[in-house]
Structure formats: structure tokens, C-alpha cells
Design an enzyme around this catalytic site. Sequence first.
Site, PDB file in Angstrom:
ATOM      1  N   THR A 133      35.335  39.906  58.483  1.00  0.00           N
ATOM      2  CA  THR A 133      35.334  40.260  57.141  1.00  0.00           C
ATOM      3  C   THR A 133      36.712  40.459  56.487  1.00  0.00           C
ATOM      4  O   THR A 133      37.593  41.079  57.206  1.00  0.00           O
ATOM      5  CB  THR A 133      34.339  41.290  57.104  1.00  0.00           C
ATOM      6  N   ASP A 134      36.766  40.393  55.195  1.00  0.00           N
ATOM      7  CA  ASP A 134      37.917  40.805  54.349  1.00  0.00           C
ATOM      8  C   ASP A 134      37.982  42.246  54.310  1.00  0.00           C
ATOM      9  O   ASP A 134      39.324  42.643  54.057  1.00  0.00           O
ATOM     10  CB  ASP A 134      37.959  39.985  52.891  1.00  0.00           C
ATOM     11  N   GLU A 135      36.948  42.993  54.539  1.00  0.00           N
ATOM     12  CA  GLU A 135      37.119  44.671  54.296  1.00  0.00           C
ATOM     13  C   GLU A 135      37.933  45.169  55.383  1.00  0.00           C
ATOM     14  O   GLU A 135      38.364  46.421  55.038  1.00  0.00           O
ATOM     15  CB  GLU A 135      35.595  45.049  54.533  1.00  0.00           C
ATOM     16  N   TYR A 159      31.866  50.835  58.605  1.00  0.00           N
ATOM     17  CA  TYR A 159      31.708  49.483  59.014  1.00  0.00           C
ATOM     18  C   TYR A 159      32.996  48.522  59.136  1.00  0.00           C
ATOM     19  O   TYR A 159      33.117  47.813  60.136  1.00  0.00           O
ATOM     20  CB  TYR A 159      30.818  48.718  57.746  1.00  0.00           C
ATOM     21  N   LYS A 163      34.391  46.667  62.476  1.00  0.00           N
ATOM     22  CA  LYS A 163      34.930  45.275  62.347  1.00  0.00           C
ATOM     23  C   LYS A 163      36.244  45.107  62.770  1.00  0.00           C
ATOM     24  O   LYS A 163      36.813  44.122  63.520  1.00  0.00           O
ATOM     25  CB  LYS A 163      34.543  44.605  61.108  1.00  0.00           C
ATOM     26  N   ASN A 258      31.107  43.968  39.465  1.00  0.00           N
ATOM     27  CA  ASN A 258      29.788  43.874  39.956  1.00  0.00           C
ATOM     28  C   ASN A 258      28.961  43.981  38.789  1.00  0.00           C
ATOM     29  O   ASN A 258      27.853  43.441  38.735  1.00  0.00           O
ATOM     30  CB  ASN A 258      29.524  45.552  40.708  1.00  0.00           C
TER      31      ASN A 258
HETATM   32  P1  NAD Z   1      23.347  40.338  58.865  1.00  0.00           P
HETATM   33  O1  NAD Z   1      23.315  41.730  59.131  1.00  0.00           O
HETATM   34  O2  NAD Z   1      22.374  39.458  58.029  1.00  0.00           O
HETATM   35  O3  NAD Z   1      22.991  39.715  60.532  1.00  0.00           O
HETATM   36  C1  NAD Z   1      23.354  40.248  61.559  1.00  0.00           C
HETATM   37  C2  NAD Z   1      22.690  39.686  62.675  1.00  0.00           C
HETATM   38  O4  NAD Z   1      23.033  40.025  64.122  1.00  0.00           O
HETATM   39  C3  NAD Z   1      20.862  40.123  62.759  1.00  0.00           C
HETATM   40  O5  NAD Z   1      20.208  38.521  62.775  1.00  0.00           O
HETATM   41  C4  NAD Z   1      20.745  40.888  63.828  1.00  0.00           C
HETATM   42  O6  NAD Z   1      19.589  40.798  64.280  1.00  0.00           O
HETATM   43  C5  NAD Z   1      21.738  40.474  64.587  1.00  0.00           C
HETATM   44  N1  NAD Z   1      22.457  41.820  65.663  1.00  0.00           N
HETATM   45  C6  NAD Z   1      22.648  42.830  65.314  1.00  0.00           C
HETATM   46  N2  NAD Z   1      22.937  43.688  66.450  1.00  0.00           N
HETATM   47  C7  NAD Z   1      22.773  42.708  67.224  1.00  0.00           C
HETATM   48  C8  NAD Z   1      22.955  43.079  68.606  1.00  0.00           C
HETATM   49  N3  NAD Z   1      23.501  44.063  69.267  1.00  0.00           N
HETATM   50  N4  NAD Z   1      23.001  41.962  69.609  1.00  0.00           N
HETATM   51  C9  NAD Z   1      22.440  40.688  69.139  1.00  0.00           C
HETATM   52  N5  NAD Z   1      22.152  40.458  67.821  1.00  0.00           N
HETATM   53  C10 NAD Z   1      22.434  41.619  66.873  1.00  0.00           C
HETATM   54  O7  NAD Z   1      24.777  40.039  58.979  1.00  0.00           O
HETATM   55  P2  NAD Z   1      25.430  38.702  58.179  1.00  0.00           P
HETATM   56  O8  NAD Z   1      25.615  39.136  56.632  1.00  0.00           O
HETATM   57  O9  NAD Z   1      24.670  37.635  58.046  1.00  0.00           O
HETATM   58  O10 NAD Z   1      27.000  38.914  58.832  1.00  0.00           O
HETATM   59  C11 NAD Z   1      27.194  38.106  59.844  1.00  0.00           C
HETATM   60  C12 NAD Z   1      28.623  38.175  60.167  1.00  0.00           C
HETATM   61  O11 NAD Z   1      29.429  37.955  59.140  1.00  0.00           O
HETATM   62  C13 NAD Z   1      28.942  39.700  60.806  1.00  0.00           C
HETATM   63  O12 NAD Z   1      29.641  39.883  61.608  1.00  0.00           O
HETATM   64  C14 NAD Z   1      29.714  40.191  59.347  1.00  0.00           C
HETATM   65  O13 NAD Z   1      30.519  41.239  59.659  1.00  0.00           O
HETATM   66  C15 NAD Z   1      30.278  39.052  59.008  1.00  0.00           C
HETATM   67  N6  NAD Z   1      30.781  38.585  57.660  1.00  0.00           N
HETATM   68  C16 NAD Z   1      29.569  39.004  56.798  1.00  0.00           C
HETATM   69  C17 NAD Z   1      29.996  38.922  55.318  1.00  0.00           C
HETATM   70  C18 NAD Z   1      28.819  38.855  54.094  1.00  0.00           C
HETATM   71  O14 NAD Z   1      29.183  38.911  52.949  1.00  0.00           O
HETATM   72  N7  NAD Z   1      27.417  38.911  54.489  1.00  0.00           N
HETATM   73  C19 NAD Z   1      31.134  38.456  54.884  1.00  0.00           C
HETATM   74  C20 NAD Z   1      32.099  38.431  55.800  1.00  0.00           C
HETATM   75  C21 NAD Z   1      31.761  38.478  57.073  1.00  0.00           C
HETATM   76  O1  DAU Z   2      33.554  41.782  51.561  1.00  0.00           O
HETATM   77  C1  DAU Z   2      32.810  41.023  53.000  1.00  0.00           C
HETATM   78  C2  DAU Z   2      31.791  42.242  53.036  1.00  0.00           C
HETATM   79  O2  DAU Z   2      30.606  42.085  51.968  1.00  0.00           O
HETATM   80  C3  DAU Z   2      30.953  41.914  54.453  1.00  0.00           C
HETATM   81  O3  DAU Z   2      31.631  42.103  55.594  1.00  0.00           O
HETATM   82  C4  DAU Z   2      29.600  42.922  54.581  1.00  0.00           C
HETATM   83  O4  DAU Z   2      28.909  42.649  55.459  1.00  0.00           O
HETATM   84  C5  DAU Z   2      28.730  42.552  53.348  1.00  0.00           C
HETATM   85  O5  DAU Z   2      27.873  43.640  53.249  1.00  0.00           O
HETATM   86  C6  DAU Z   2      29.622  42.794  51.867  1.00  0.00           C
HETATM   87  O6  DAU Z   2      30.120  44.352  51.744  1.00  0.00           O
HETATM   88  P1  DAU Z   2      30.037  44.976  50.330  1.00  0.00           P
HETATM   89  O7  DAU Z   2      30.107  46.396  50.604  1.00  0.00           O
HETATM   90  O8  DAU Z   2      30.990  44.394  49.491  1.00  0.00           O
HETATM   91  O9  DAU Z   2      28.478  44.258  49.901  1.00  0.00           O
HETATM   92  P2  DAU Z   2      27.261  44.825  49.035  1.00  0.00           P
HETATM   93  O10 DAU Z   2      26.550  43.494  48.740  1.00  0.00           O
HETATM   94  O11 DAU Z   2      26.691  46.023  49.708  1.00  0.00           O
HETATM   95  O12 DAU Z   2      28.005  45.353  47.756  1.00  0.00           O
HETATM   96  C7  DAU Z   2      28.871  44.703  46.762  1.00  0.00           C
HETATM   97  C8  DAU Z   2      29.229  45.470  45.744  1.00  0.00           C
HETATM   98  O13 DAU Z   2      28.060  46.029  44.954  1.00  0.00           O
HETATM   99  C9  DAU Z   2      29.957  46.788  46.213  1.00  0.00           C
HETATM  100  O14 DAU Z   2      30.992  47.108  45.342  1.00  0.00           O
HETATM  101  C10 DAU Z   2      28.816  47.750  46.132  1.00  0.00           C
HETATM  102  C11 DAU Z   2      27.920  47.289  45.025  1.00  0.00           C
HETATM  103  N1  DAU Z   2      26.826  47.766  45.111  1.00  0.00           N
HETATM  104  C12 DAU Z   2      25.712  47.344  46.151  1.00  0.00           C
HETATM  105  C13 DAU Z   2      24.359  47.849  46.434  1.00  0.00           C
HETATM  106  C14 DAU Z   2      23.539  47.708  47.395  1.00  0.00           C
HETATM  107  C15 DAU Z   2      25.863  48.256  43.859  1.00  0.00           C
HETATM  108  O15 DAU Z   2      26.623  48.748  43.010  1.00  0.00           O
HETATM  109  N2  DAU Z   2      24.635  48.661  43.908  1.00  0.00           N
HETATM  110  C16 DAU Z   2      23.927  48.511  45.024  1.00  0.00           C
HETATM  111  O16 DAU Z   2      22.710  48.729  45.143  1.00  0.00           O
END
Ligand code: NAD
Ligand code: DAU
Length: 353
Positions: A133-135, A159, A163, A258
Site C-alpha cells: 500500500t501507499d500508506e 495497519y 504493512k 473525502n
Molecule cells: P480485504 O480485507 O478485502 O481482503 C483480505 C483477504 O485476506 C480476505 O479475504 C481475508 O479473509 C484474507 N485473510 C486475512 N487474514 C488472512 C490470513 N491470516 N490467512 C489467509 N487469508 C487471510 O483486503 P483488500 O482491500 O482486498 O486488500 C488486499 C491487499 O491489498 C492487502 O494486502 C492490502 O494491504 C492491499 N492494498 C489494499 C488497498 C485498498 O484500497 N483496499 C490498496 C493498496 C493495497
Molecule cells: O491507500 C491505500 C489504503 O486505502 C489501503 O492500504 C487500505 O487497505 C484501504 O483500507 C485504504 O485505507 P484508507 O484509510 O485510506 O481507506 P478508508 O476507505 O477507510 O478511508 C478513506 C478515507 O475516508 C480516509 O481519509 C478516512 C475517510 N473515512 C472513512 C470512513 C470509513 C471517512 O471520512 N468516514 C468513514 O466512515
Amino acid sequence: MTILVTGGAGFIGSNFVLDWLAQSDEPVLNLDALTYAGNLQNLASLKGDARHIFVQGDIGDRALLDRLLAGHRPRAVLHFAAESHVDRSIHGPGAFIKTNVEGTFNLLEAVRGHWNALPEPEKAAFRFHHVSTDEVYGSLAADAPAFTETHPYEPNSPYSASKAASDHLVRAWHHTYGLPVLTTNCSNNYGPYHFPEKLIPLMIVNALAGKPLPIYGDGLQVRDWLYVGDHCSAIREVLARGRVGETYNIGGWNEQTNRQIVHIVCALLDELRPGADGPYTRLITHVKDRPGHDRRYAIDARKIERELGWRPAETFETGIRKTVQWYLAHGDWVASVLSGGYRDWLATNYTAR
Ligand code: NAD
Ligand code: DAU
């Protein structure tokens, strides 16, 4: 040939598996623990498809990993499995250390054993692709340049720290043991099958239910949004042609506050499913901010474009319209996700805000 995908029942992992099998006949061994975020309904269209082998299991289970690696001899491992929600990491960081740090360590060790035993040329062709992730780069000032791959690591939440730790382990397994790794650091994804604890799906689902749309703090935090299908295509490119040991940033060139995001979602819903009580923006409420809330993320995605020719195919306008339409067409998916334990999370995170 087979690829092993971890976390392939989650949001991005399931999109990746579906896209992969839509474009290739190479089987996918999908290992997922099915935590609250894993959902086999995302993969329902693959029922009976012999190219998809699903195994419910934990990346922390070394014996299982050894069995799967020996039995299926994947040519690549794509590691999506993680605890992924920042707010949950604030309420309970332990699971994040367990899966994201210890789980990744365990997976790396199992994969190292598998890779070491491979004969050439399979050994040289093997890849471990770590999805990150970019975080990990921390928070940007409003006028600072976007994150490049050489930006220092400054994670701010449990988180992102977990990562970042996993990224460092992957890097070390390459430098020390020679494991052929690739790491991608992506910005915020959105699209189908996004669990409604995250901003965009939560806003869609709450608006349709006539519930408040909770914006944390002033809502001027900035994220760089990428359609999930574009993330999947970037991963395929990096896996196919990325340079071993390198990291690639993936982003949408699409910074939005947001507040802007919530207004865009409301406007689309006003157009596609107008509410009887007036515009959906009436539901917006400002709630207590997220502790340690990162102000801005932005990805400089020039390296992946320069080296691999990848650019996102969707604009935000096309991607968010598709996404809202998908949620409107998949009320059954939403209803089943909203049942059970998810309700407890809403109480934990929002009642005291
Ligand atoms: P998600 O939470 O939707 O899915 C995670 C999956 O991993 C789930 O299916 C869960 O059951 C499985 N999992 C969790 N713990 C596990 C374990 N111990 N063993 C096996 N499986 C397990 O997450 P996502 O949003 O699909 O993100 C996927 C990946 O991409 C993550 O590594 C996250 O850090 C990264 N990522 C997410 C975003 C985003 O915006 N969602 C952006 C950048 C990177
Ligand atoms: O940047 C990549 C990341 O993006 C991934 O690595 C994470 O897995 C993914 O969850 C996401 O993280 P964020 O914290 O940016 O995503 P989230 O959707 O939780 O929140 C996006 C923005 O919106 C953040 O600034 C918090 C805000 N927010 C979120 C929720 C859930 C609100 O204002 N209200 C809300 O109820």
C-alpha cells in the site's frame, strides 16, 4: 502451471482471481482464511470451474503452506492476504501484527523452502509478488510531490506499520536469500465487492438505506483513487515483466478529498436511484476524526508507466459510475454482507463518534 493467490476471497484478491481467469487458463490456487473480509460469494461465478482451487486456511499455518506448495508447485505466489482496514487496526492492532507481519514472515519462509528446492529453470522463473500500500510512506503536505518508490517509509497507523514491516521482510528475503520478489505499493482502490466498512461502499450502502454518511473530521483529507480492475492489470504487468527485487508504485492520478468523493457518490445516486426525501447529501454528517488520520496520499506512478507501459484504463468518472451501478445491481450481495458480525463493527466504530 499454477499461481498461488493468498487472500483471493477479499476485495482486491477476488477481483484479481476473476480477472485472471477471464484472461488466462492458468489455474489459481486460492488460499484464504475467510475472515470477516473474505467472501466466497465474490467467486460464485467460478463455481464448478476446475481452474479455481479454493482452500480455506491461514497463511500462519506452515504445515498447510508446505503441503500446498509441494502439491501444486506454483510458479508464482501473489500475496494479497492481510488485515486491511485502518479503523479496525486502531481498535485492535493485534490481528494486524499476526497476519500482516507474522503471517507474511511465515509465508516467506515456506516459499523460500519451496523455491530453494525447485530445479532450474523453474527456480529462475519463480516470483513472489507482495501486494502492498501507499500508506507505508506516511502522510503528504498539501503541496508536496507525490510518493515515488524512494520516498522514506513513515507509517502512521498500526495497519500501515504492519504493512511496512511486511514490505521490509520481503525486501530482506530478496537481499539475504535471493528470493525473486516483486513489491507493488498501490493507492486507494474502489470497485465491485468492496466491503462496506471502507469509505466509498459505506457511503453507497448507507445512502441507499437512508442512514447518515459519516465524514471524519473536516473531510479535506486527500486520497488517490484507482479502479480495482486497473490495480489487477498493473499486478499482472509487474508479475509478467517487472524487474526482480524492484518496487512499483501504482496509482490512479486521481486525487480527491473525502468530501468530493461523498458528493460525487451522492450525485450519482441522485441520478440513478433518486431518493424520495431529496438529495442524498442531506445525509452527510461530520463525525469525530480518525486518530492519527493521514492528511494526504498521492502516488507518482511514472516508474510503472516508463518500464512496463501501464496506465489506468478507467477515469474516475467511468470507474465510479460503474461502481455505483454495480452496487445498485447487487443488492443481494450487500444484504448478505450487512448481516451478522458487520453490525457489531458499525456499533464499535461509529456509536461513540
Ligand atoms: P480485504 O480485507 O478485502 O481482503 C483480505 C483477504 O485476506 C480476505 O479475504 C481475508 O479473509 C484474507 N485473510 C486475512 N487474514 C488472512 C490470513 N491470516 N490467512 C489467509 N487469508 C487471510 O483486503 P483488500 O482491500 O482486498 O486488500 C488486499 C491487499 O491489498 C492487502 O494486502 C492490502 O494491504 C492491499 N492494498 C489494499 C488497498 C485498498 O484500497 N483496499 C490498496 C493498496 C493495497
Ligand atoms: O491507500 C491505500 C489504503 O486505502 C489501503 O492500504 C487500505 O487497505 C484501504 O483500507 C485504504 O485505507 P484508507 O484509510 O485510506 O481507506 P478508508 O476507505 O477507510 O478511508 C478513506 C478515507 O475516508 C480516509 O481519509 C478516512 C475517510 N473515512 C472513512 C470512513 C470509513 C471517512 O471520512 N468516514 C468513514 O466512515
